[in-house]
Design a protein around this motif. Structure first.
Motif, PDB file in Angstrom:
ATOM      1  N   MET A   1       0.846  -1.183   0.000  1.00 49.99           N
ATOM      2  CA  MET A   1       0.000   0.000   0.000  1.00 49.99           C
ATOM      3  C   MET A   1       0.888   1.242   0.000  1.00 49.99           C
ATOM      4  O   MET A   1       1.763   1.395   0.829  1.00 49.99           O
ATOM      5  N   SER A   2       0.639   2.125  -0.924  1.00 52.20           N
ATOM      6  CA  SER A   2       1.458   3.330  -1.069  1.00 52.20           C
ATOM      7  C   SER A   2       1.035   4.391  -0.047  1.00 52.20           C
ATOM      8  O   SER A   2      -0.146   4.593   0.211  1.00 52.20           O
ATOM      9  N   ILE A   3       2.028   5.066   0.514  1.00 55.73           N
ATOM     10  CA  ILE A   3       1.775   6.117   1.497  1.00 55.73           C
ATOM     11  C   ILE A   3       1.846   7.477   0.808  1.00 55.73           C
ATOM     12  O   ILE A   3       0.943   8.282   0.889  1.00 55.73           O
ATOM     13  N   ALA A   4       2.977   7.716   0.142  1.00 52.83           N
ATOM     14  CA  ALA A   4       3.202   8.979  -0.554  1.00 52.83           C
ATOM     15  C   ALA A   4       3.966   8.686  -1.840  1.00 52.83           C
ATOM     16  O   ALA A   4       4.752   7.747  -1.897  1.00 52.83           O
ATOM     17  N   GLU A   5       3.717   9.493  -2.863  1.00 55.46           N
ATOM     18  CA  GLU A   5       4.349   9.259  -4.150  1.00 55.46           C
ATOM     19  C   GLU A   5       4.976  10.548  -4.662  1.00 55.46           C
ATOM     20  O   GLU A   5       4.461  11.633  -4.439  1.00 55.46           O
ATOM     21  N   ASN A   6       6.096  10.410  -5.361  1.00 55.57           N
ATOM     22  CA  ASN A   6       6.781  11.541  -5.969  1.00 55.57           C
ATOM     23  C   ASN A   6       6.518  11.478  -7.467  1.00 55.57           C
ATOM     24  O   ASN A   6       7.271  10.874  -8.222  1.00 55.57           O
ATOM     25  N   ARG A   7       5.420  12.079  -7.912  1.00 57.51           N
ATOM     26  CA  ARG A   7       5.034  12.008  -9.321  1.00 57.51           C
ATOM     27  C   ARG A   7       5.948  12.831 -10.218  1.00 57.51           C
ATOM     28  O   ARG A   7       6.095  12.538 -11.392  1.00 57.51           O
ATOM     29  N   ARG A   8       6.544  13.858  -9.663  1.00 54.65           N
ATOM     30  CA  ARG A   8       7.437  14.699 -10.473  1.00 54.65           C
ATOM     31  C   ARG A   8       8.684  13.945 -10.923  1.00 54.65           C
ATOM     32  O   ARG A   8       9.303  14.313 -11.911  1.00 54.65           O
ATOM     33  N   ALA A   9       9.055  12.903 -10.203  1.00 53.17           N
ATOM     34  CA  ALA A   9      10.249  12.138 -10.559  1.00 53.17           C
ATOM     35  C   ALA A   9      10.111  11.544 -11.954  1.00 53.17           C
ATOM     36  O   ALA A   9      11.072  11.541 -12.733  1.00 53.17           O
ATOM     37  N   HIS A  10       8.927  11.053 -12.300  1.00 56.93           N
ATOM     38  CA  HIS A  10       8.717  10.466 -13.622  1.00 56.93           C
ATOM     39  C   HIS A  10       8.785  11.531 -14.710  1.00 56.93           C
ATOM     40  O   HIS A  10       9.152  11.230 -15.845  1.00 56.93           O
TER      41      HIS A  10
END
Length: 154
Positions: free
Chosen positions: A1-10
């Protein structure tokens, strides 16, 4: 289960290899993470003295935090990996010009883990190409939906 994601990295980086690392956290940080008070957007991984550190990961303390604890939201967090993996990462970062970027925080067996990636920065034209490809994929999906749902003339 994901807590936080860094979408800018992609968007900002070409991601090469992904790794999973444990994190050294305080009790109040775990409680705040479980409450969703974590932000990973500006985070990056630094190698210092053969150890990995996560910098820029913001964990906001809960209002109900204990009075004897001095919560620091932008505290540098140590990442835990095997020595051989760290040595390999150090070699790639120093010789080939890679950078280490955190992708997400997630639970694994009740523990908080960080997924990090070896990445190379994208040039501005690469970012535009990524944006164009994403827009085209979205448009293609719309066209396919309308084409399937539209009645055909016989």
């Amino acid at each position: 289960m994901s807590i936080a994601e860094n979408r800018r990295a992609h968007y900002d980086y070409h991601l090469e290899e992904r790794y999973e690392a444990g994190m050294v956290l305080h009790g109040w940080e775990i409680k705040a993470i479980r409450a969703g008070q974590v932000q990973l957007t500006d985070g990056y991984v630094l190698i210092r003295d053969g150890e990995l550190y996560l910098i820029g990961c913001r964990i906001n303390a809960l209002r109900s935090a204990s009075t004897h604890v001095n919560p620091e939201a932008d505290r540098t967090k140590k990442l835990l990996m095997r020595k051989e993996e760290i040595k390999r990462l150090v070699g790639k970062v120093e010789q080939r010009g890679f950078t280490l970027v955190p992708l997400n925080l997630h639970y694994k067996g009740g523990l908080v883990k960080a997924e990090i990636a070896l990445a190379k920065g994208k040039a501005e034209h690469d970012k535009r190409n990524t944006e164009k490809k994403k827009d085209w994929d979205r448009e293609k999906g719309r066209l396919m939906r309308h084409k399937v749902s539209a009645p055909t003339k016989d």
